[in-house]
Design an enzyme around this catalytic site. Structure first.
Site, short mmCIF file in Angstrom:
data_model
loop_
_atom_site.label_atom_id
_atom_site.label_comp_id
_atom_site.label_asym_id
_atom_site.label_seq_id
_atom_site.Cartn_x
_atom_site.Cartn_y
_atom_site.Cartn_z
N GLU A 88 -8.66 0.26 -2.85
CA GLU A 88 -9.44 0.31 -1.61
C GLU A 88 -10.35 1.52 -1.66
OE1 GLU A 88 -6.12 -1.53 1.44
OE2 GLU A 88 -6.76 0.54 1.66
N ARG B 271 -7.22 12.74 0.95
CA ARG B 271 -6.14 13.22 1.82
C ARG B 271 -4.77 12.69 1.38
NH1 ARG B 271 -7.27 9.92 7.40
NH2 ARG B 271 -9.29 10.93 7.21
N HIS B 272 -4.74 11.55 0.71
CA HIS B 272 -3.44 11.09 0.20
C HIS B 272 -3.53 10.79 -1.30
CE1 HIS B 272 -5.27 7.35 1.57
NE2 HIS B 272 -4.95 7.55 2.83
N THR C 211 -8.05 3.30 8.75
CA THR C 211 -9.27 2.50 8.74
C THR C 211 -9.40 1.75 10.07
OG1 THR C 211 -8.77 2.20 6.42
CG2 THR C 211 -10.59 0.92 7.29
N ASN D 145 0.85 -1.20 0.00
CA ASN D 145 0.00 0.00 0.00
C ASN D 145 0.89 1.25 0.00
OD1 ASN D 145 -1.46 2.24 1.06
ND2 ASN D 145 -3.07 0.85 1.70
N ASP E 35 -0.15 4.47 -0.09
CA ASP E 35 -0.87 5.70 0.28
C ASP E 35 0.01 6.74 0.95
OD1 ASP E 35 -3.15 4.42 -0.53
OD2 ASP E 35 -3.98 4.14 1.47
N HIS E 36 0.91 6.27 1.82
CA HIS E 36 1.63 7.24 2.64
C HIS E 36 2.78 7.92 1.91
CE1 HIS E 36 -1.14 6.65 5.73
NE2 HIS E 36 -0.92 5.36 5.77
N HIS F 211 1.81 1.12 5.85
CA HIS F 211 2.46 2.12 6.70
C HIS F 211 3.86 1.69 7.15
CE1 HIS F 211 2.91 4.51 10.50
NE2 HIS F 211 2.64 5.45 9.62
N HIS G 70 -3.43 -4.73 7.96
CA HIS G 70 -3.52 -3.57 8.86
C HIS G 70 -2.58 -3.72 10.05
CE1 HIS G 70 -4.97 0.08 10.73
NE2 HIS G 70 -5.52 0.34 9.56
N GLY G 71 -1.66 -2.78 10.14
CA GLY G 71 -0.75 -2.74 11.29
C GLY G 71 0.34 -3.80 11.27
N GLU H 138 -11.00 -9.62 3.36
CA GLU H 138 -9.72 -9.24 3.96
C GLU H 138 -9.98 -9.06 5.45
OE1 GLU H 138 -7.22 -6.44 1.91
OE2 GLU H 138 -6.31 -5.76 3.79
N ARG I 263 -9.48 8.04 -0.79
CA ARG I 263 -10.44 8.46 0.24
C ARG I 263 -11.36 9.55 -0.28
NH1 ARG I 263 -10.32 7.85 5.74
NH2 ARG I 263 -9.00 6.14 6.43
N HIS J 136 -5.71 3.53 -1.56
CA HIS J 136 -7.03 3.89 -1.03
C HIS J 136 -7.36 5.31 -1.46
CE1 HIS J 136 -9.66 4.12 2.91
NE2 HIS J 136 -10.32 4.51 1.85
N1 PXP Z 1 -5.75 -3.35 4.13
C1 PXP Z 1 -6.72 -2.43 4.21
C2 PXP Z 1 -8.09 -2.81 3.74
C3 PXP Z 1 -6.46 -1.13 4.68
O1 PXP Z 1 -7.46 -0.22 4.75
C4 PXP Z 1 -5.14 -0.79 5.05
C5 PXP Z 1 -4.84 0.59 5.52
O2 PXP Z 1 -5.11 1.51 4.53
C6 PXP Z 1 -4.15 -1.77 4.93
C7 PXP Z 1 -4.48 -3.05 4.48
C8 PXP Z 1 -2.72 -1.49 5.25
O3 PXP Z 1 -2.57 -1.18 6.61
P1 PXP Z 1 -1.18 -0.63 7.11
O4 PXP Z 1 -0.93 0.67 6.42
O5 PXP Z 1 -1.40 -0.47 8.59
O6 PXP Z 1 -0.14 -1.66 6.78
#
Ligand code: PXP
Length: 231
Positions: A69, A49-50, A100, A7, A9-10, A208, A185-186, A150, A45, A43
């Site tokens: 996403e 924002r990103h 999220t 991902n 996004d950041h 992230h 996530h995380g 997911e 949004r 993603h």
């Molecule tokens: N999967 C989904 C559906 C998410 O919304 C996110 C965060 O945008 C991630 C995975 C990735 O999470 P992280 O950035 O914490 O690795």
């Protein structure tokens, strides 16, 4: 072998912080692909924002599948049907949240989601639903005809008691119902070890941490090391 979606996004968060044109998330995606990313996740949004609309269109042209996403809104479904990414992951979205928080309550939203899932499927897009590891949500995903779920690993990543067992049970149930299981996530180098052993896990989406780690090692290397941990 578990697929890794990265991902980016950041990278766009950093770009937008100064209103510049760099760093470019598409260039970041190319480094991630060189490091072994099997797909790119982004993603779009509601508040942009990103990632921006133009980023999504450019990411779609990459050599690996794009996992788009998005919130389950009319606006996003229309964009998805026009851009035709490989996959769409429907996520909950609140304007004020940092990220999220928690899965989409698909059980509550069934009647709203059903036609949207149908439209995305008709457009040839693989639909995935980002949900908590809860049997009711999994049965609902199955009933809605989504091919993929997911599982939200945020509570596990924060060390909540019993969460790994919940994820394991959820993955087993999903597999029994014929659903493809993804998770994310995380996730970090330190906590991905137990997640990669989830029954039937086909794909992880990680953002992230990999982008943060890239500050020290570069993105290609941070992705490559995550791939090694998944082997
Ligand atoms: N999967 C989904 C559906 C998410 O919304 C996110 C965060 O945008 C991630 C995975 C990735 O999470 P992280 O950035 O914490 O690795």
């Amino acid at each position: 072998m578990i697929r890794l979606g990265v991902n980016i996004d950041h990278v766009a968060t950093l770009r937008n912080a100064r209103g510049e044109s760099y760093p470019d998330p598409v260039e970041a995606a190319q480094y991630a692909i060189r490091g072994g990313a099997d797909g790119i996740t982004a993603h779009l949004r509601e508040d942009r924002r990103h990632i921006r609309d133009e980023d999504i269109r450019r990411l779609r042209k990459l050599s690996v599948p794009l996992n788009f996403e998005m919130a389950a809104t009319e606006e996003m479904v229309a964009i998805a049907c026009e851009v035709e990414p490989h996959a769409c992951c429907l996520v909950p979205e609140k304007r004020e949240e940092l990220t999220t928080e928690g899965g989409l309550n698909i059980h509550e939203l069934q009647s709203d989601l059903r036609p949207k899932i149908e439209r995305l499927k008709k457009a040839g897009i693989r639909v995935s639903l980002f949900i908590d590891p809860d049997p009711v949500q999994i049965e609902t995903a199955h009933a809605l005809g989504a091919p993929v779920i997911e599982l939200h690993t945020g509570a596990y990543a924060q060390g909540r008691n019993g969460e790994l067992e919940r994820l394991q049970k959820a993955a087993i149930l999903a597999q029994k119902r014929g659903l493809e299981v993804h998770a994310g996530h995380g996730l970090t180098y330190d906590n991905v070890g137990s997640i990669k052993n989830l029954k039937g896990l086909a794909e992880l989406n990680i953002g992230h941490f990999l982008i943060c780690q890239a500050l020290f090692t570069g993105l290609e290397a941070s992705v490559r090391h995550m791939k090694e941990l998944l082997e």
